[in-house]
Write an enzyme that holds these catalytic residues in place. Structure first.
Site, PDB file in Angstrom:
ATOM      1  N   ASN A  14       0.838  -1.215   0.000  1.00 42.97           N
ATOM      2  CA  ASN A  14       0.000   0.000   0.000  1.00 42.97           C
ATOM      3  C   ASN A  14       0.862   1.250   0.000  1.00 42.97           C
ATOM      4  O   ASN A  14       0.575   2.207  -0.714  1.00 42.97           O
ATOM      5  CB  ASN A  14      -0.929   0.003   1.218  1.00 42.97           C
ATOM      6  CG  ASN A  14      -2.203  -0.767   0.961  1.00 42.97           C
ATOM      7  OD1 ASN A  14      -3.092  -0.285   0.274  1.00 42.97           O
ATOM      8  ND2 ASN A  14      -2.275  -1.983   1.490  1.00 42.97           N
ATOM      9  N   ASN A 103      -6.208   5.374   8.766  1.00 37.51           N
ATOM     10  CA  ASN A 103      -5.808   3.961   8.782  1.00 37.51           C
ATOM     11  C   ASN A 103      -6.629   3.207   7.749  1.00 37.51           C
ATOM     12  O   ASN A 103      -7.770   3.587   7.462  1.00 37.51           O
ATOM     13  CB  ASN A 103      -6.058   3.359  10.168  1.00 37.51           C
ATOM     14  CG  ASN A 103      -5.638   1.893  10.230  1.00 37.51           C
ATOM     15  OD1 ASN A 103      -4.594   1.517   9.688  1.00 37.51           O
ATOM     16  ND2 ASN A 103      -6.445   1.062  10.875  1.00 37.51           N
ATOM     17  N   HIS A 105      -8.141  -0.592   6.882  1.00 36.26           N
ATOM     18  CA  HIS A 105      -8.418  -1.871   7.549  1.00 36.26           C
ATOM     19  C   HIS A 105      -9.114  -2.794   6.551  1.00 36.26           C
ATOM     20  O   HIS A 105     -10.039  -2.375   5.854  1.00 36.26           O
ATOM     21  CB  HIS A 105      -9.294  -1.633   8.787  1.00 36.26           C
ATOM     22  CG  HIS A 105      -9.483  -2.868   9.596  1.00 36.26           C
ATOM     23  ND1 HIS A 105      -8.544  -3.315  10.498  1.00 36.26           N
ATOM     24  CD2 HIS A 105     -10.498  -3.771   9.604  1.00 36.26           C
ATOM     25  CE1 HIS A 105      -8.969  -4.433  11.048  1.00 36.26           C
ATOM     26  NE2 HIS A 105     -10.151  -4.733  10.520  1.00 36.26           N
TER      27      HIS A 105
HETATM   28  C1  GAR Z   1      -3.321  -4.361   4.389  1.00 32.35           C
HETATM   29  O1  GAR Z   1      -4.208  -5.303   3.877  1.00 32.35           O
HETATM   30  C2  GAR Z   1      -3.999  -3.522   5.435  1.00 32.35           C
HETATM   31  O2  GAR Z   1      -5.361  -3.339   5.205  1.00 32.35           O
HETATM   32  C3  GAR Z   1      -3.778  -4.344   6.674  1.00 32.35           C
HETATM   33  O3  GAR Z   1      -2.477  -4.833   6.525  1.00 32.35           O
HETATM   34  C4  GAR Z   1      -2.198  -5.037   5.154  1.00 32.35           C
HETATM   35  C5  GAR Z   1      -0.846  -4.424   4.862  1.00 32.35           C
HETATM   36  O4  GAR Z   1      -0.409  -4.791   3.594  1.00 32.35           O
HETATM   37  N1  GAR Z   1      -3.941  -3.528   7.851  1.00 32.35           N
HETATM   38  C6  GAR Z   1      -4.477  -3.993   8.983  1.00 32.35           C
HETATM   39  O5  GAR Z   1      -4.830  -5.132   9.126  1.00 32.35           O
HETATM   40  C7  GAR Z   1      -4.589  -2.949  10.075  1.00 32.35           C
HETATM   41  N2  GAR Z   1      -5.419  -3.440  11.147  1.00 32.35           N
HETATM   42  P1  GAR Z   1       0.832  -4.047   2.919  1.00 32.35           P
HETATM   43  O6  GAR Z   1       1.973  -4.043   3.919  1.00 32.35           O
HETATM   44  O7  GAR Z   1       1.162  -4.898   1.729  1.00 32.35           O
HETATM   45  O8  GAR Z   1       0.406  -2.676   2.534  1.00 32.35           O
END
Ligand code: GAR
Length: 357
Positions: A14, A103, A105
């Site tokens: 992300n 944030n 989620h």
């Molecule tokens: C994402 O899917 C985000 O929505 C989640 O972690 C992942 C990070 O992926 N966040 C949570 O679960 C927060 N509670 P990335 O490191 O590839 O961006």
């Protein structure tokens, strides 16, 4: 120019998506990425993009949050964006950026949020509950974990045969599409009234009340495609920019891979386009360099052949000397013609390539 600071703990797809997308424009930039994991993949991703990264250990995040705020100060972030940040944020940090911290989620909050609900744990819980829908939520960070005001949501259908892994793979591209738009909307709010939580600007929203009432995934309309950072930014803030800027922005959009990437891989990397004016300069440098190279080759070959001419002359081999002399001349002419052709044709050929492809 608006500055974003990203907090990330993991792979950082992300963070990379956001950095790449806004790098296309010149209204928003990722000023710094801060991680609580020394070896998180996000560091390499950002290094490749030239985005500065900081590492602060968990002990600092938990026991000395003022140090986090101090570390951010030089980057003057307008917005702090959590992208897979897996550590509870202390109140001192939230207070410093209240209403300016988002944030993402991977569920339709308030369902499947709170302590212990992160990453694949969320998808496993959603699948175990037999849900027909999940989705993505972007919300403001408040003192309650995953409990802040919802800014945008988008749903994802769960079909027979889906697993936690396939659901995660479907959710990631939705995140890549939703988060940048939520960031622009949050910056728009800040510019409008400086009070980010006062007026909802949710273009794709689900009412938290309703979701809480039946604890089911709310009906959410599909999100429109992501505009370029330039277009969006100019649109939302009524920033005027010249026709030529608009044209180059449009060009960039048509060249970049706009649709979100349908896997967990980071989005396709759009070709880096040079700002107007830079391209001719680099073509000129290439032409000069190649011309010099051709002349140097010609010079070296001529020296070799003239040495051969004189040694054959002194050996009385007139025919051999003539052949060596002819070859020397041929090389010099060929290198000269190549150099001139390259120098004169490179610019029009490259321009034609740009127009055609
Ligand atoms: C994402 O899917 C985000 O929505 C989640 O972690 C992942 C990070 O992926 N966040 C949570 O679960 C927060 N509670 P990335 O490191 O590839 O961006």
């Amino acid at each position: 120019m608006k500055n974003i600071a990203i907090f990330a703990s993991g792979s950082g797809t992300n963070a990379e998506n956001i950095a790449r997308l806004f790098h296309q424009g010149n209204r928003i930039r990722v000023a710094v990425v801060v991680s609580n994991k020394k070896n998180a993949g996000v560091h390499q991703r950002m290094e490749a993009l030239g985005v500065p990264t900081l590492y602060l250990p968990n002990s600092v995040w938990d026991n000395d949050p003022a140090q986090v705020v101090d570390a951010l100060r030089p980057y003057a972030p307008d917005l702090v964006v959590l992208a897979g940040f897996m550590r509870t944020i202390q109140p001192a940090i939230i207070d410093a950026y209240r209403g300016r911290m988002l944030n993402i989620h991977p569920s339709l909050l308030p369902a499947y949020g709170g302590k212990g609900m992160y990453g694949h744990h969320v998808h496993e819980a959603v699948m175990a509950a037999g849900e027909k829908q999940s989705g993505v939520t972007v919300h403001y960070v408040s003192d309650e974990i995953d409990g802040g005001e919802i800014l945008m949501q988008q749903s994802v259908d769960i079909v027979p045969g889906d697993t936690a892994e396939t659901l995660e793979a479907k959710i990631h591209p939705v995140e890549y599409s939703l988060y940048p738009r939520a960031i622009v909307a949050a910056l728009q709010r800040l510019d409008n009234d400086g009070l980010p939580s006062s007026h909802a600007v949710t273009e794709v929203s689900a009412t938290p009340e309703r979701a809480e009432a039946d604890h089911k995934a709310p009906e959410v309309p599909a999100a429109p495609p992501v505009p370029s950072a330039d277009e969006e930014w100019a649109g939302v803030l009524q920033v005027k920019y010249s026709d030529s800027e608009a044209r180059s922005a449009a060009e960039r959009v048509s060249r970049q891979a706009q649709p979100p990437v349908p896997t967990q891989q980071p989005p396709a990397v759009p070709p880096r386009t040079l700002p107007d004016g830079e391209r001719p300069k680099s073509y000129l440098a290439w032409s000069v360099a190649v011309t010099i190279l051709c002349c140097t080759v010609a010079g070296i070959v001529a020296i070799i052949y003239s040495a051969s001419v004189s040694s054959r002359l002194s050996a009385g081999d007139m025919a051999g000397a003539r052949r060596a002399s002819d070859r020397a001349q041929g090389w010099i002419i060929a290198s000269f013609v190549l150099g001139v052709l390259w120098a004169t044709l490179w610019v029009p050929i490259s321009m034609l390539k740009t127009v055609l492809f």
